[in-house]
Design a protein around this motif. Structure first.
Motif, mmCIF file in Angstrom:
data_model
loop_
_atom_site.group_PDB
_atom_site.id
_atom_site.type_symbol
_atom_site.label_atom_id
_atom_site.label_comp_id
_atom_site.label_asym_id
_atom_site.label_seq_id
_atom_site.Cartn_x
_atom_site.Cartn_y
_atom_site.Cartn_z
ATOM 1 N N ASP A 40 60.386 67.690 112.852
ATOM 2 C CA ASP A 40 59.107 66.157 113.452
ATOM 3 C C ASP A 40 60.466 65.003 114.785
ATOM 4 O OD1 ASP A 40 60.654 65.122 111.351
ATOM 5 O OD2 ASP A 40 59.406 64.266 110.245
ATOM 6 N N GLY A 41 62.081 65.672 114.065
ATOM 7 C CA GLY A 41 62.888 64.437 115.109
ATOM 8 C C GLY A 41 62.847 63.169 114.343
ATOM 9 N N SER A 42 62.608 63.603 112.935
ATOM 10 C CA SER A 42 62.601 61.871 111.760
ATOM 11 C C SER A 42 64.098 62.107 111.688
ATOM 12 C CB SER A 42 62.063 62.324 111.367
ATOM 13 O OG SER A 42 62.652 63.272 110.314
ATOM 14 N N ARG A 43 65.543 63.052 112.058
ATOM 15 C CA ARG A 43 66.769 63.760 111.539
ATOM 16 C C ARG A 43 66.981 63.501 113.105
ATOM 17 N NH1 ARG A 43 66.314 67.591 106.425
ATOM 18 N NH2 ARG A 43 65.096 66.479 105.158
ATOM 19 N N GLU A 44 68.914 63.304 112.754
ATOM 20 C CA GLU A 44 69.711 63.493 113.715
ATOM 21 C C GLU A 44 70.526 64.500 113.265
ATOM 22 O OE1 GLU A 44 69.767 58.691 116.525
ATOM 23 O OE2 GLU A 44 71.096 59.143 114.486
ATOM 24 N N THR A 45 70.520 65.133 115.072
ATOM 25 C CA THR A 45 71.812 66.210 115.346
ATOM 26 C C THR A 45 72.841 65.268 115.405
ATOM 27 O OG1 THR A 45 70.951 66.433 116.676
ATOM 28 C CG2 THR A 45 70.415 68.043 115.191
ATOM 29 N N TYR A 87 65.641 74.668 109.830
ATOM 30 C CA TYR A 87 66.067 74.332 108.494
ATOM 31 C C TYR A 87 67.530 75.158 107.626
ATOM 32 C CZ TYR A 87 62.152 70.311 108.649
ATOM 33 O OH TYR A 87 61.815 69.079 108.733
ATOM 34 N N ILE A 88 67.725 76.121 107.920
ATOM 35 C CA ILE A 88 68.646 76.739 107.661
ATOM 36 C C ILE A 88 69.390 77.374 108.691
ATOM 37 C CG2 ILE A 88 69.082 79.534 106.562
ATOM 38 C CD1 ILE A 88 66.208 79.425 105.306
ATOM 39 N N PHE A 89 68.983 77.364 109.727
ATOM 40 C CA PHE A 89 69.623 77.827 110.693
ATOM 41 C C PHE A 89 70.258 77.323 112.145
ATOM 42 C CE2 PHE A 89 68.499 82.296 108.682
ATOM 43 C CZ PHE A 89 69.949 82.904 108.061
ATOM 44 N N GLY A 90 69.551 75.842 111.987
ATOM 45 C CA GLY A 90 69.048 75.271 112.905
ATOM 46 C C GLY A 90 70.366 73.759 112.796
ATOM 47 N N PRO A 91 70.498 73.273 113.902
ATOM 48 C CA PRO A 91 72.088 72.523 113.676
ATOM 49 C C PRO A 91 71.975 71.248 112.282
ATOM 50 C CG PRO A 91 71.169 71.780 115.488
ATOM 51 C CD PRO A 91 69.914 72.936 114.919
ATOM 52 N N GLY A 97 71.029 68.392 110.661
ATOM 53 C CA GLY A 97 70.474 67.333 111.187
ATOM 54 C C GLY A 97 68.713 67.656 111.674
ATOM 55 N N TRP A 98 68.864 68.541 111.637
ATOM 56 C CA TRP A 98 67.581 69.367 112.797
ATOM 57 C C TRP A 98 66.812 69.013 111.444
ATOM 58 C CZ3 TRP A 98 63.915 72.466 111.676
ATOM 59 C CH2 TRP A 98 62.903 72.707 112.653
ATOM 60 N N SER A 99 65.593 68.080 112.333
ATOM 61 C CA SER A 99 64.651 68.450 111.693
ATOM 62 C C SER A 99 63.132 68.972 112.169
ATOM 63 C CB SER A 99 63.771 66.847 111.202
ATOM 64 O OG SER A 99 64.122 66.051 111.962
ATOM 65 N N PHE A 110 67.124 73.571 100.184
ATOM 66 C CA PHE A 110 66.419 74.117 99.489
ATOM 67 C C PHE A 110 64.956 73.441 99.196
ATOM 68 C CE2 PHE A 110 63.838 75.190 95.259
ATOM 69 C CZ PHE A 110 63.669 76.181 95.887
ATOM 70 N N GLN A 111 65.636 72.363 99.460
ATOM 71 C CA GLN A 111 64.416 71.323 99.134
ATOM 72 C C GLN A 111 63.089 70.874 100.459
ATOM 73 O OE1 GLN A 111 65.938 67.889 97.739
ATOM 74 N NE2 GLN A 111 65.508 68.391 96.070
ATOM 75 N N ASP A 112 64.384 70.961 101.857
ATOM 76 C CA ASP A 112 63.667 71.125 103.005
ATOM 77 C C ASP A 112 62.842 72.786 103.245
ATOM 78 O OD1 ASP A 112 64.459 68.656 104.062
ATOM 79 O OD2 ASP A 112 65.802 69.579 104.607
ATOM 80 N N VAL A 113 63.199 73.688 102.858
ATOM 81 C CA VAL A 113 62.060 74.939 102.893
ATOM 82 C C VAL A 113 61.099 75.171 102.312
ATOM 83 C CG1 VAL A 113 62.446 77.535 102.365
ATOM 84 C CG2 VAL A 113 64.667 75.932 103.616
#
Length: 312
Positions: A278-283, A268-272, A274-276, A255-258
């Motif tokens: 800007d690529g700041s996170r890792e899947t 952010y809801i339906f991606g894998p 860890g998806w972000s 919710f916060q990400d959205v």
């Protein structure tokens, strides 16, 4: 037939309790390889109880949907036929595989499954650490095609219960390996330890319910490696035994990400997990790739954010 004549999970509940006590006692006397922590076990048991209550609350919707689909079925499959039980065993287990895989590969369903992976211990009580929000996530809909094909709702419910009861005993470190032929066909403690491990090489592997053959067939199998002991929990563990945080932390994080990035809400809801944007996170795929790179092997367990991490 609409209602099942028996509930495998309800019948097995006393067995669950007795074997957890037995595993604790054997571990205390160093007769079994098992690690328990009182607060962690209490959270697992509370999550299991809450899951049962949540299941009762959502049962009406699930039941009504299943009955409606069954009333529009293609065929009528008899519960008394042996071939029908063999067929539903295979089809339900295949359905479970894809449900479980989807619950790891898409964040909307991961938020309802992450609780099960939140313990840093792996013992029989971990099996009871179940979701409170699976009904809300709607993964139960994946079983509706079975009713559409003509399997009675009671038959589906019984087979789902059998699968859950089977998966209980594989949550242990006390059993190292089963016979080779058994390991080749069925899900085992060794295979499922891999599934619960946060080591990069083990992430998102071994989704099986009863038959490990699905993982072998669809390329998601990973054997437990003697040189790579399993480390359990999330990529970044919660560090709390607060039951509400364990149950809802990833829902809150999503919710916060959205809210922060509405333009990328679908990702952010339906991606894998860890998806972000800007690529700041890792899947998981990114963590694995980094771990396999020459420079990443030494620090493969340290990721800024990943599919088994809370973002809250």
């Amino acid at each position: 037939m609409i209602k099942p004549e028996f509930d495998p999970v309800a019948l097995a509940t006393p067995f669950f309790i007795l074997t957890i006590i037995l595993e604790i006692v054997l571990a205390r006397f160093r007769k079994a390889d098992a690690r328990y922590e009182a607060k962690d076990t209490a959270v697992s048991l509370a999550m299991g109880l809450g899951s049962s209550v949540a299941g009762v609350i959502t049962a009406g919707v699930v039941f009504a949907a299943t009955i409606w689909v069954y009333e529009h079925r293609l065929f009528t499959i008899p519960m008394t036929a042996i071939w029908a039980w063999v067929l539903i065993f295979l089809l339900e287990d295949l359905t479970y595989y894809w449900f479980h895989r989807l619950s790891h590969e898409r964040r909307f369903w991961w938020v309802a499954h992450v609780n099960h992976h939140s313990s840093q211990h792996y013992n029989l009580s971990t099996a009871l650490r179940q979701t409170w929000t699976g009904g809300v996530a709607g993964t139960w809909a994946l079983w509706l095609p079975l009713a559409f094909f003509g399997f009675p709702p009671a038959m589906i419910a019984i087979q789902k219960g059998i699968s859950l009861v089977y998966q209980y005993w594989i949550h242990t470190e006390a059993i190292r390996r089963m016979p080779r032929w058994f390991e080749a066909i069925f899900n085992t403690p060794s295979h499922h330890r891999v599934h619960h491990a946060r080591n990069p090489v083990y992430l998102d592997r071994n989704y099986a319910g009863i038959l490990i053959v699905w993982d072998r067939l669809f390329g998601t199998f990973q054997a437990e490696l003697d040189a790579e002991p399993c480390r359990y929990g999330l990529v970044k563990n919660l560090g709390t035994f607060n039951i509400l945080r364990v149950a809802f932390h990833e829902w809150i994080a999503t919710f916060q990400d959205v809210v922060r990035h509405p333009r990328y809400a679908l990702g952010y809801i339906f991606g894998p997990p860890g998806w972000s944007h800007d690529g700041s996170r890792e899947t998981s795929a990114m963590i694995k790739a980094r771990a396999l790179s020459p420079a990443g092997a030494a620090g493969s367990d340290r990721s800024p954010a990943g599919p088994r991490e809370s973002h809250a």
